[in-house]
Design an enzyme around this catalytic site. Structure first.
Site, PDB file in Angstrom:
ATOM      1  N   TYR A 128       0.823  -1.331   0.371  1.00 28.10           N
ATOM      2  CA  TYR A 128      -0.161   0.231   0.225  1.00 28.10           C
ATOM      3  C   TYR A 128       0.712   1.312   0.637  1.00 28.10           C
ATOM      4  O   TYR A 128       1.171   1.973  -0.951  1.00 28.10           O
ATOM      5  CB  TYR A 128      -0.955   0.068   1.391  1.00 28.10           C
ATOM      6  CG  TYR A 128      -2.561  -0.447   0.634  1.00 28.10           C
ATOM      7  CD1 TYR A 128      -2.705  -1.406  -0.063  1.00 28.10           C
ATOM      8  CD2 TYR A 128      -3.443  -0.530   1.663  1.00 28.10           C
ATOM      9  CE1 TYR A 128      -3.691  -1.896  -0.334  1.00 28.10           C
ATOM     10  CE2 TYR A 128      -4.427  -0.954   1.869  1.00 28.10           C
ATOM     11  CZ  TYR A 128      -4.521  -1.269   0.532  1.00 28.10           C
ATOM     12  OH  TYR A 128      -6.382  -2.088   0.602  1.00 28.10           O
ATOM     13  N   SER A 129       1.235   1.250   0.767  1.00 26.95           N
ATOM     14  CA  SER A 129       2.606   2.571   1.242  1.00 26.95           C
ATOM     15  C   SER A 129       3.689   2.549   0.042  1.00 26.95           C
ATOM     16  O   SER A 129       3.980   2.240   0.008  1.00 26.95           O
ATOM     17  CB  SER A 129       2.346   2.896   2.768  1.00 26.95           C
ATOM     18  OG  SER A 129       1.595   2.635   3.817  1.00 26.95           O
ATOM     19  N   GLU A 244     -12.402  -5.951  10.368  1.00 24.59           N
ATOM     20  CA  GLU A 244     -12.171  -5.874  11.830  1.00 24.59           C
ATOM     21  C   GLU A 244     -11.903  -5.128  12.399  1.00 24.59           C
ATOM     22  O   GLU A 244     -10.585  -5.297  12.617  1.00 24.59           O
ATOM     23  CB  GLU A 244     -11.559  -8.018  10.690  1.00 24.59           C
ATOM     24  CG  GLU A 244     -12.091  -8.549  10.610  1.00 24.59           C
ATOM     25  CD  GLU A 244     -13.330  -9.240  11.658  1.00 24.59           C
ATOM     26  OE1 GLU A 244     -13.200  -9.355  12.439  1.00 24.59           O
ATOM     27  OE2 GLU A 244     -14.024 -10.660  10.677  1.00 24.59           O
ATOM     28  N   SER A 377      -3.971   5.709  11.732  1.00 24.52           N
ATOM     29  CA  SER A 377      -3.149   6.995  13.055  1.00 24.52           C
ATOM     30  C   SER A 377      -4.390   6.913  14.069  1.00 24.52           C
ATOM     31  O   SER A 377      -5.349   7.105  13.816  1.00 24.52           O
ATOM     32  CB  SER A 377      -2.865   7.495  12.482  1.00 24.52           C
ATOM     33  OG  SER A 377      -3.482   9.063  11.887  1.00 24.52           O
TER      34      SER A 377
END
Length: 392
Positions: A128-129, A244, A377
Site C-alpha cells: 500500500y504505502s 475487522e 493513526s
C-alpha cells in the site's frame, strides 16, 4: 445490555484455553513472551497447527474452511491467544486479502488463492504505502499498464511489513494516471517470485528487520490477477481498511503484559523496598489496569450490540484502537521504569526474570511507538469518530 458471557461461551473459552496450552509450541510462545522476532518458519508452523485443527480462519464462511463461530466466540478466541502468548497469524492473508477475495473475487480467484491462505502455504504481504503516499494513500504513483493479457508494473512500495517473507503481495497500483486520484487505482495480486521484484530491508530503531522497501521494475502480472474492476481499486481498498476492527484493542495481550509488568516490579528493589510498594509507581500501574478493565468492558459492549443487531459496529469502534494502542505503549513505558538502568539495548545481565528480558525491553519500547500510527493513526481514528459518530 448484557456484559456477561453465557455458560456456553465460558465453556468455549475453557476449550480454547485448554487446546492452546497443549498445542502452542513452547519455543514460539517463548519468543512472543520474550519479545523476540518470529521467523517465517515460526509463523507457518503455527499456521499449519491451527489449520489442522480447523482454526486458522475462524471468521471465514464455513464453505471455505471457516468455523461457523459467532462474533463473541471469535472475540474470545482472539483474547485467549493474547493471554496464552500465542502469535496472531499475520493479517495480510487470512484477514485482509481473504476478505477482499470473498467479497470481490471471482469463483476462479477464490478457488485459486483461498486454499493456500487457509493452509498457510502462501505467505501474503501488503503493498500500500509509498514514499510520499502514506496517510494520503490515494496519491500513490506505482504504475500498472495493461499490455495484452497482462499488466506491467513499475514503482516502489515502502514499510512493507514482513515483505522479506512474502510469497504473494496484494498491491494498489495506478492504472489511469489521467483520472482523479481515487478513480484511477486498481487492486492487483502479484507473485513475489516474478522477475523484476526487489525487496530491500529497512532496519528500524529497535534493530529489527520487520519492514522493507519493495521495487517493481517491468514486473509482468497476469490480467486475471486483477480484483474487481480496473480503476475501481479504491472501492476495494476502503472495504479492506474498514474490515475487522473489533480486535484492535488487543485486550488479551495487554492483560498478559500487565501481569508480566507486575512480576518485574515485584522483583525490583528501591531503597530496600519492592517497586510495587512505591506509591507513585503503584498509582501509574493502577491507572493502566483500570483503563484496561474499561477497555475490556467497552469491547464487551460492542459485542453485545452486535449480538443483538447482527450488524457490524459503527465508526465509534475506532475508540478500541485508540485506547488499546495507548495502553500498549503505557505498559512498555512502565516496563522500562520497572527495570530501570538494566533496560539498556543489547545488554545482558544475570539473575532473575528482569535479567532475561532487560536486553530486549528498550528495543520493544521503541518498536511499540508504532502502535498509535499503523492501521489508521489515532488522529485519523479520532477524526472518524468526530465525523461519523459526533457529527462534527
Amino acid at each position: 445490555m448484557d456484559l456477561h458471557y453465557s455458560p456456553e461461551e465460558q465453556a468455549f473459552r475453557a476449550e480454547v484455553r485448554s487446546w492452546l496450552a497443549e498445542h502452542l509450541p513452547a519455543d514460539i510462545r517463548d519468543k512472543v513472551t520474550g519479545y523476540q522476532h518470529l521467523s517465517k518458519d515460526d509463523y507457518q508452523r503455527w499456521h499449519r497447527i491451527l489449520a489442522a485443527k480447523g482454526w486458522s480462519v475462524p471468521h471465514w464462511p464455513e464453505a471455505w474452511g471457516g468455523t461457523g463461530w459467532n462474533i463473541t466466540q471469535r472475540y474470545i478466541f482472539q483474547e485467549e491467544f493474547g493471554l496464552a502468548g500465542a502469535p496472531a497469524l499475520p493479517a495480510f492473508g487470512p484477514h485482509m486479502c481473504a476478505s477482499v477475495l470473498l467479497h470481490f473475487g471471482t469463483e476462479a480467484q477464490k478457488a485459486r488463492f483461498l486454499p493456500g491462505i487457509r493452509s498457510g502455504e502462501d505467505f501474503w504481504v501488503q503493498g500500500y504505502s509509498e514514499p510520499g503516499s502514506g496517510s494520503d494513500l490515494a496519491s500513490l504513483k506505482t504504475r500498472a499498464e495493461k499490455q495484452g493479457d497482462h499488466y506491467v508494473v513499475n514503482g516502489q512500495k515502502i514499510w512493507t511489513t514482513l515483505g522479506h517473507y512474502g510469497d504473494w503481495i496484494f498491491c494498489l497500483v495506478r492504472t489511469d494516471p489521467a483520472a482523479k486520484k481515487q478513480e484511477g487505482i486498481s487492486f492487483l495480486l502479484i507473485d513475489m517470485k516474478t522477475p523484476g521484484i526487489t525487496v530491500r530491508p529497512l532496519i528500524l530503531m529497535d534493530g529489527g528487520h520487520e519492514v522493507n522497501e519493495v521495487f517493481f521494475d517491468d514486473v509482468k502480472v497476469p490480467a486475471e490477477n486483477l480484483i474487481f474492476e480496473e480503476n475501481k481499486g479504491w472501492t476495494v481498498a476502503k472495504y479492506l481498511l474498514g474490515h475487522e476492527r473489533m480486535g484492535s484493542g488487543n485486550v488479551g495481550g495487554s492483560k498478559r503484559e500487565l501481569a508480566a509488568l507486575k512480576r518485574l516490579a515485584a522483583e525490583q528493589q528501591v531503597d530496600g523496598r519492592s517497586l510495587m510498594d512505591d506509591p507513585r509507581f503503584r498509582d501509574r500501574l493502577s491507572r493502566v489496569e483500570i483503563e484496561l478493565e474499561a477497555l475490556e468492558l467497552t469491547s464487551m459492549r460492542f459485542l453485545d450490540q452486535m449480538r443483538r443487531s447482527g450488524q457490524p459496529p459503527g465508526a465509534d469502534v475506532s475508540m478500541l484502537k485508540i485506547r488499546g494502542s495507548e495502553l500498549q505503549q503505557a505498559i512498555t513505558e512502565l516496563m522500562m521504569q520497572a527495570v530501570g538502568p538494566q533496560a539498556q539495548p543489547f545488554m545482558a545481565v544475570e539473575g532473575g526474570e528482569v535479567d532475561a528480558l532487560a536486553s530486549r525491553l528498550t528495543p520493544r519500547y521503541a518498536n511499540y511507538r508504532k502502535t498509535s500510527i499503523y492501521a489508521g493513526s489515532n488522529e485519523i481514528q479520532r477524526n472518524i469518530i468526530a465525523k461519523a459518530t459526533l457529527g462534527l
